[in-house]
Design an enzyme around this catalytic site. Structure first.
Site, PDB file in Angstrom:
ATOM      1  N   ASP A  54       0.847  -1.202   0.000  1.00 19.56           N
ATOM      2  CA  ASP A  54       0.000   0.000   0.000  1.00 19.56           C
ATOM      3  C   ASP A  54       0.882   1.252   0.000  1.00 19.56           C
ATOM      4  OD1 ASP A  54       0.849  -0.024   2.634  1.00 19.56           O
ATOM      5  OD2 ASP A  54      -1.126   0.353   3.501  1.00 19.56           O
ATOM      6  N   SER A  55       2.210   1.044   0.041  1.00 20.97           N
ATOM      7  CA  SER A  55       3.137   2.163  -0.181  1.00 20.97           C
ATOM      8  C   SER A  55       2.913   2.754  -1.569  1.00 20.97           C
ATOM      9  CB  SER A  55       4.589   1.704  -0.035  1.00 20.97           C
ATOM     10  OG  SER A  55       4.839   0.533  -0.788  1.00 20.97           O
ATOM     11  N   ASP A  94      -1.083  -6.398  -0.250  1.00 15.93           N
ATOM     12  CA  ASP A  94      -0.992  -5.707   1.039  1.00 15.93           C
ATOM     13  C   ASP A  94      -2.369  -5.149   1.385  1.00 15.93           C
ATOM     14  OD1 ASP A  94       0.327  -4.740   3.241  1.00 15.93           O
ATOM     15  OD2 ASP A  94       1.178  -2.994   2.211  1.00 15.93           O
ATOM     16  N   LYS A 124      -0.640  -9.594   3.164  1.00 15.81           N
ATOM     17  CA  LYS A 124       0.047  -9.076   4.356  1.00 15.81           C
ATOM     18  C   LYS A 124      -0.862  -8.084   5.062  1.00 15.81           C
ATOM     19  CE  LYS A 124       3.395  -5.747   4.032  1.00 15.81           C
ATOM     20  NZ  LYS A 124       2.783  -4.696   4.873  1.00 15.81           N
ATOM     21  N   GLU A 126      -0.958  -5.407   8.757  1.00 16.76           N
ATOM     22  CA  GLU A 126      -0.134  -4.799   9.795  1.00 16.76           C
ATOM     23  C   GLU A 126      -0.715  -5.055  11.184  1.00 16.76           C
ATOM     24  OE1 GLU A 126       0.478  -0.631   9.026  1.00 16.76           O
ATOM     25  OE2 GLU A 126       1.155  -0.981   6.974  1.00 16.76           O
ATOM     26  N   GLU A 193       9.569  -4.240  10.401  1.00 19.28           N
ATOM     27  CA  GLU A 193       9.987  -2.976   9.781  1.00 19.28           C
ATOM     28  C   GLU A 193      10.627  -2.053  10.810  1.00 19.28           C
ATOM     29  OE1 GLU A 193       7.058  -0.984   7.346  1.00 19.28           O
ATOM     30  OE2 GLU A 193       8.296   0.827   7.170  1.00 19.28           O
TER      31      GLU A 193
HETATM   32  O1  KIV Z   1       3.310  -1.025   1.679  1.00 18.85           O
HETATM   33  C1  KIV Z   1       4.466  -1.438   1.747  1.00 18.85           C
HETATM   34  O2  KIV Z   1       5.250  -1.373   0.804  1.00 18.85           O
HETATM   35  C2  KIV Z   1       4.882  -1.991   3.012  1.00 18.85           C
HETATM   36  C3  KIV Z   1       6.314  -1.789   3.366  1.00 18.85           C
HETATM   37  C4  KIV Z   1       6.490  -0.430   3.922  1.00 18.85           C
HETATM   38  C5  KIV Z   1       6.784  -2.801   4.310  1.00 18.85           C
HETATM   39  O3  KIV Z   1       4.101  -2.482   3.746  1.00 18.85           O
END
Ligand code: KIV
Length: 294
Positions: A54-55, A94, A124, A126, A193
């Site tokens: 989600d970056s 993500d 993934k 968080e 992280e």
């Molecule tokens: O969204 C992403 O790329 C991530 C990284 C910051 C670990 O979750």
């Protein structure tokens, strides 16, 4: 003597391969990817795994404040593109903010969208102990889950910003408890992280599942970098843990500046960039236009 041209077919790794790599001490190289061409390059490079992070909110959409505005629909579109670009690479989706934090049923439904619509291999999310019910529900539904603890950008407001975690004994101990809980809940990977190397080392040794790091030092089972950071594509800031392997921002800006200069100076396009009329057709056209004028 016959010369054989060997076709190297990339085999997509499975969770068993990643577990075996941990057990035998082989490091995993992991990158984020948000689009088709980058995914193609990454697959050619021999990358083990791709994260459609989600970056993307910060790296692609310009949400400079953070990742919170990113939606499930955006993540699905980008995950589909990455899947098409890297059909033989393990791709992880993500989960964006509020796609799983509400209730386990939402978490399962949204995780499921990644698998059904984008064909990812894992998702993934968080958080440690506080998302245990969500991890368990998604894993119980048969999906491969990766936990993500330490600096968790979606809750960076509570951390006072994008700050390294686990720098005090108490904070590090909390991360160890989070890591164990994530594993017990059924996650098959853990991402750490922005934590000190000692914390990364302890957790990687403590857990049976592969533990990868982004800014978690060298002793974890593999490394993740954000593709826009390592290629020098993201300009706003560079986290301490980033190693730049290229400066594409400079390259691209130079290429565009050269283009603007060439257009304005009538240096582009040149003959080689133009289509030619077929033999005799220019004369025919000329006659047609003449008749039109009569
Ligand atoms: O969204 C992403 O790329 C991530 C990284 C910051 C670990 O979750």
């Amino acid at each position: 003597m016959h010369m054989f041209k060997m076709e190297t077919t990339i085999m997509k790794k499975s969770i068993l391969d990643f577990q075996e790599m941990k057990n035998s001490g082989k490091k995993v190289a992991w990158l984020t990817s948000y689009d088709f061409p980058t995914a193609q390059f990454a697959e050619k490079s021999g990358i083990d795994m791709l994260l459609v992070g989600d970056s993307m909110g910060m790296c692609v959409y310009g949400y400079t404040g953070g990742t919170l505005p990113v939606t499930m629909d955006q993540c699905i579109v980008h995950a589909e593109a990455v899947r098409r670009g890297a059909p033989n690479t393990f791709v992880m989706g993500d989960m964006p903010f509020l796609s799983y934090q509400t209730i386990p049923a939402d978490a399962v439904r949204n995780a499921g969208r990644f698998f059904k619509e984008a064909g990812v291999d894992a998702i993934k999310l968080e958080g440690g102990r506080r998302v245990v019910n969500m991890i368990k529900a998604i894993a119980d539904a048969g999906m491969v889950v990766c936990g993500h603890i330490g600096l968790t950008p979606q809750s960076s407001g509570q951390m006072g910003g994008f700050k390294a975690q686990g720098r005090t004994a108490e904070s590090a101990y909390g991360l160890i408890l989070d890591a164990r809980t994530v594993q017990e809940a059924g996650a098959m990977f853990l991402l750490l992280e922005a934590v000190p190397p000692e914390v990364g080392e302890f957790i990687a040794e403590d857990l049976k599942i592969p533990v990868y790091g982004i800014g978690a030092g060298p002793y974890v089972d593999g490394q993740l970098l954000i593709v826009s950071d390592m290629l020098g594509f993201f300009q706003a800031f560079t986290p301490k843990f980033v190693k730049r392997y290229a400066n594409l921002a400079e390259e691209i800006t130079k290429a565009m500046t050269d283009y603007v200069r060439d257009v304005k100076g009538s240096k582009f396009p040149e003959d080689e960039h133009t289509y030619k009329m077929l033999e005799g057709e220019q004369e025919n056209l000329h006659q047609m236009v003449q008749r039109m004028k009569e």
